[in-house]
Design a protein around this motif. Sequence first.
Motif, PDB file in Angstrom:
ATOM      1  N   HIS A 133       0.815  -1.217   0.000  1.00 25.24           N
ATOM      2  CA  HIS A 133       0.000   0.000   0.000  1.00 25.24           C
ATOM      3  C   HIS A 133       0.850   1.270   0.000  1.00 25.24           C
ATOM      4  CE1 HIS A 133      -3.807   1.995   0.211  1.00 25.24           C
ATOM      5  NE2 HIS A 133      -3.616   2.514   1.395  1.00 25.24           N
ATOM      6  N   GLY A 136      -0.552   3.603  -2.168  1.00 25.66           N
ATOM      7  CA  GLY A 136      -1.982   3.799  -1.957  1.00 25.66           C
ATOM      8  C   GLY A 136      -2.839   2.988  -2.910  1.00 25.66           C
ATOM      9  N   THR A 139      -6.673  -2.133  -2.742  1.00 25.96           N
ATOM     10  CA  THR A 139      -8.080  -1.782  -2.942  1.00 25.96           C
ATOM     11  C   THR A 139      -9.014  -2.460  -1.947  1.00 25.96           C
ATOM     12  OG1 THR A 139      -8.212  -3.539  -4.618  1.00 25.96           O
ATOM     13  CG2 THR A 139      -7.788  -1.291  -5.389  1.00 25.96           C
ATOM     14  N   GLY A 189      -3.113  -0.544   7.004  1.00 22.86           N
ATOM     15  CA  GLY A 189      -3.572  -0.592   5.629  1.00 22.86           C
ATOM     16  C   GLY A 189      -4.445   0.547   5.196  1.00 22.86           C
ATOM     17  N   ILE A 190      -5.698   0.230   4.850  1.00 18.78           N
ATOM     18  CA  ILE A 190      -6.542   1.196   4.138  1.00 18.78           C
ATOM     19  C   ILE A 190      -7.548   1.912   5.023  1.00 18.78           C
ATOM     20  CG2 ILE A 190      -6.262  -0.010   1.947  1.00 18.78           C
ATOM     21  CD1 ILE A 190      -8.960  -1.324   2.351  1.00 18.78           C
ATOM     22  N   GLU A 194     -12.754   1.202   5.603  1.00 12.89           N
ATOM     23  CA  GLU A 194     -12.569   0.441   4.374  1.00 12.89           C
ATOM     24  C   GLU A 194     -12.188  -1.020   4.624  1.00 12.89           C
ATOM     25  OE1 GLU A 194     -11.194   3.405   4.995  1.00 12.89           O
ATOM     26  OE2 GLU A 194     -12.531   4.605   3.733  1.00 12.89           O
ATOM     27  N   THR A 195     -11.729  -1.345   5.819  1.00 11.74           N
ATOM     28  CA  THR A 195     -11.346  -2.719   6.140  1.00 11.74           C
ATOM     29  C   THR A 195     -12.583  -3.498   6.556  1.00 11.74           C
ATOM     30  OG1 THR A 195      -9.153  -1.990   6.888  1.00 11.74           O
ATOM     31  CG2 THR A 195      -9.902  -4.159   7.630  1.00 11.74           C
ATOM     32  N   GLY A 216      -4.934  -5.633  -4.695  1.00 16.40           N
ATOM     33  CA  GLY A 216      -4.501  -4.310  -5.131  1.00 16.40           C
ATOM     34  C   GLY A 216      -3.664  -4.416  -6.381  1.00 16.40           C
TER      35      GLY A 216
END
Length: 258
Positions: A133, A136, A139, A189-190, A194-195, A216
Amino acid sequence: MKIGLIGAGAIAHFLLEEINEKRQENLRITSVFVRDREKHHLLESNYGVKLYTEIDAFLDSEIDIVVEAANIEAVHSLLPAAIRRKDVVLISIGALVDEELLAELNTLANEFKRRLYLPSGAIGGLDLLQNAHVLGTVTSVALTTRKPASSLIEETIEIEKVIFKGSATEAIRRYPKNMNVSIVLALAGIGFDETSVTLVADPKIDKNIHQVEMTGDFGEATFTIKNNPLPANPKTSYLAAMSILGTLKKIKQKLLIG
């Protein structure tokens, strides 16, 4: 490296045994902060440490780093003072669901040029997630956690039951004592919203099982961790305790992998 330890529970005893009793190279716990000195007085003679009940005196002692091995309440009450003066290893990562506290610790770490270390705890693969990531471009990150049914629900079931499915944000709100893994995964992570998290009560297992899936631009990755409990406390993951020791050993290493 001289270590100041906050707490005297199962993880604290694991660290005292592994570091002081087994004489880990370049590591030594010298100070321990406790609420009840009388209750834990044998730690001084058993492990050659000094006990403190006042946080300022504890931080004034000759320590290079603070390891929090207590609970969420201790993080709220003690960590802001600690990180002003020392680098900190934070174990009770569930405290960071409080966004204001997370922001405060981040601000203090920057202001006082301190480091806040978050061990990987009961999972692995965080280096893979962070590297994937870096641009970025991860996904999706999904965590499926299976735990013995008796540890999650009161009803008796014969087959596994999904008791939660949603974002890490909501999982942490509803199951704050069971979702530390989702916190560190989201931070690495994100993000929390979003997780995605699925929590399963399984009557046929006797250990916690975590499966992480991520996709990703890098490709796809899936890994599963089956955690044995810490011998001294079946409610604590053995890997979580070991990850703290691993973090401490890596801090002074010249050769860093990952």
